[in-house]
Design a protein around this motif. Structure first.
Motif, short mmCIF file in Angstrom:
data_model
loop_
_atom_site.label_atom_id
_atom_site.label_comp_id
_atom_site.label_asym_id
_atom_site.label_seq_id
_atom_site.Cartn_x
_atom_site.Cartn_y
_atom_site.Cartn_z
N ALA A 131 38.89 52.45 -40.66
CA ALA A 131 37.66 52.61 -41.45
C ALA A 131 37.99 52.88 -42.91
CB ALA A 131 36.82 53.74 -40.87
N MET A 132 39.01 53.65 -43.17
CA MET A 132 39.37 53.97 -44.55
C MET A 132 39.83 52.72 -45.29
SD MET A 132 42.20 56.68 -45.99
CE MET A 132 43.62 55.66 -45.56
N ILE A 133 40.72 51.95 -44.67
CA ILE A 133 41.25 50.75 -45.31
C ILE A 133 40.14 49.73 -45.55
CG2 ILE A 133 42.80 48.78 -45.02
CD1 ILE A 133 44.21 51.38 -45.71
N ALA A 183 33.67 38.91 -46.20
CA ALA A 183 34.08 40.30 -46.34
C ALA A 183 34.86 40.76 -45.11
CB ALA A 183 32.85 41.19 -46.56
N ALA A 184 34.39 40.37 -43.94
CA ALA A 184 35.08 40.76 -42.70
C ALA A 184 36.50 40.21 -42.67
CB ALA A 184 34.29 40.29 -41.49
N GLN A 185 36.63 38.94 -43.08
CA GLN A 185 37.96 38.34 -43.08
C GLN A 185 38.87 39.04 -44.09
OE1 GLN A 185 38.11 34.14 -43.98
NE2 GLN A 185 40.17 33.93 -43.14
N ARG A 190 28.75 43.78 -42.85
CA ARG A 190 27.34 43.39 -42.97
C ARG A 190 26.63 44.25 -44.00
NH1 ARG A 190 24.24 44.17 -38.22
NH2 ARG A 190 25.85 45.53 -37.43
N ARG A 191 27.01 45.51 -44.09
CA ARG A 191 26.34 46.39 -45.05
C ARG A 191 26.83 46.17 -46.47
NH1 ARG A 191 28.05 51.38 -43.38
NH2 ARG A 191 28.90 50.75 -41.38
N PHE A 192 28.05 45.73 -46.62
CA PHE A 192 28.57 45.50 -47.97
C PHE A 192 28.43 44.04 -48.41
CE2 PHE A 192 30.61 49.25 -49.72
CZ PHE A 192 30.63 50.11 -48.65
N GLY A 193 28.05 43.16 -47.51
CA GLY A 193 27.92 41.77 -47.87
C GLY A 193 26.55 41.47 -48.44
N LEU A 240 36.37 46.91 -49.19
CA LEU A 240 35.04 46.35 -49.42
C LEU A 240 34.32 47.04 -50.58
CD1 LEU A 240 33.78 45.47 -45.84
CD2 LEU A 240 35.13 44.15 -47.46
N ILE A 241 34.64 48.31 -50.84
CA ILE A 241 34.10 48.94 -52.04
C ILE A 241 34.67 48.26 -53.28
CG2 ILE A 241 34.21 51.05 -53.43
CD1 ILE A 241 33.92 52.66 -50.82
#
Lengths: 252, 190
Positions: free
Chosen positions: B73-75, B46-48, B34-37, B80-81
């Motif tokens: 979290a790292m992956i 993005a979640a998928q 949600r924060r990166f979308g 997403l970055i």
């Protein structure tokens, strides 16, 4: 400090700067190449140490930000997961990349079940009366599939798109032991991707005789219901059915 | 309390492990997505994509190097970055500049039982940073702002922002006991 030490220190600082950038905002192609070169020259550097630090901060900072992933997103994620496909069995729909509609047009309605009352608090008799007077009420008879457990199914789905509610009238389904398995309803919406049907919730058939009348309440807006399908699943239902026991279909 | 790891079973295609992984980490992945979308639909994509990346990397999880939540979290952040850079989409810039809005350490959170140990150490390290360093890290890690955007938002030179990010992450790295130099049997980046 010697000149070599100075050079090494500068190299380490440069690597750390790139690793910190990568962990927080990513790198350009040129920066990635430069980092790859430096890492190759400094193989003892842990290329993930900053990313792990950033991940730990993410866990700490986002703890209060988390909410459940929406059901339809969960379904999409599960549909793309590397799960070995189950062996074929009678009654299953033939599927590609998740769900496909059966050859016959089928409709699924989305609903929530309660014992005799909808989530709106009204008794099922009141719901039936309301739906029957809806301007756009439609009906679809249940049809048996190849699954032997659905061979005697009869009844109908009654649905109103304007009310976003309806009910199921069911008879002929075997009674289920809720601690072992439950019936689950699935919805295909003509305006949604068939690969991601909507979970319609679970219900029980308490007795093998007599009729079951179950209220339908749409959990998500159903723009154009086209298929109702019933499967038998584990208690509580599943996110995506393997369709090993598809027992009834109703087409609108 | 440490939950039973799932990723190795996920890597083997265990359906139950996959479903459990989605249930366990769905909220974390959804929070990051949600924060990166750019918007709701983009967040769903993005979640998928994040989970697809996790399926691919699941076999590389090494419990000796991090907890499973931290690896996830790292992956997810990495994917997403990269996605945001490729799409030139930035996380929402409606950030709270007010210090009162800064995330407070969650060591005593009632949800602490579900938080990886690394998160506790990271939260403590964060709380020990200078306010300006803490603010920069929050804007970067949680709000997903680029260093340029942070520099403009807080009116700080870009070089100073980068120094705060690097030193802040170094402090967290130290608090986690993560060595900047990998052991002799270092594996490639996951």
């Amino acid at each position: 400090m010697s000149a070599n030490d100075d050079a090494r220190t500068r190299a380490e600082e440069r690597i750390d700067a790139l690793l910190a950038d990568r962990a927080t905002q990513g790198l350009s192609s040129a920066e990635e190449q430069a980092l790859a070169t430096w890492l190759a020259e400094n193989p003892d550097v842990d290329p993930e140490s900053f990313e792990r630090a950033a991940a730990a901060l993410e866990l700490a900072m986002s703890a209060r930000d988390r909410v459940a992933m929406p059901a339809h997103v969960r379904a999409r994620v599960l549909a793309s997961a590397p799960i070995a496909s189950a062996s074929k069995s009678r009654g299953r729909l033939v599927l590609v990349s998740g769900w496909l509609a059966a050859a016959a047009a089928v409709l699924l309605a989305l609903f929530l079940w309660t014992r005799g009352a909808s989530k709106h608090g009204e008794h099922v008799d009141e719901l039936v009366a309301r739906i029957e007077h809806a301007r756009d009420v439609v009906r679809a008879p249940w049809k048996a599939t190849d699954d032997p457990e659905g061979r005697a199914v009869r009844g109908e789905v009654v649905w109103s798109a304007s009310e976003q509610r309806g009910y199921l009238r069911l008879a002929g389904l075997p009674a289920n032991d809720p601690s072992a398995r439950q019936y689950q309803l699935w919805v295909f919406d003509a305006q949604r991707d068939d690969r991601y049907p909507i979970d319609g919730g679970v219900f029980d058939v308490p007795s093998a005789s007599g009729e079951v009348l179950v209220p339908i309440d749409a959990r998500l807006p159903v723009a154009q219901a086209k298929l109702f399908a019933l499967t038998i699943e584990r208690p509580g239902g599943v996110v995506v059915s393997q369709r090993e026991h598809l027992v009834a279909l109703a087409s609108l | 309390m440490r939950l039973q790891p799932l990723l190795h079973s996920v890597a083997r295609g265990d359906p139950d492990a996959v479903r459990a992984c989605i249930e366990r980490y769905g909220p974390l992945v959804w929070s990051i997505a949600r924060r990166f979308g750019a918007d709701a639909a983009d967040a769903e994509d993005a979640a998928q994509e994040a989970f697809i990346e996790l399926w691919k990397k699941a076999e590389r999880y090494d419990p000796a190097r991090s907890s499973e939540p931290s690896f996830v979290a790292m992956i997810v952040r990495r994917r997403l970055i990269d996605r945001a850079r490729m799409r030139a989409v930035r996380a929402k810039s409606e950030v709270a500049i007010d210090d009162a809005e800064l995330a407070t350490p969650i060591v005593d959170s009632p949800d602490a039982v579900e938080i990886a140990d690394e998160a506790r150490h990271a939260a403590r390290a964060l709380s020990e940073l200078r306010p300006e360093e803490r603010r920069v890290l929050e804007l970067s890690i949680f709000h997903g702002l680029s260093h340029d955007e942070i520099a403009r938002a807080v009116r700080m030179p870009l070089g100073t922002v980068k120094t705060h990010v690097r030193k802040g992450l170094q402090r967290v790295r130290e608090a986690l006991g993560v060595e900047p130099r990998a052991p002799a049997t270092k594996e490639a980046r996951a």
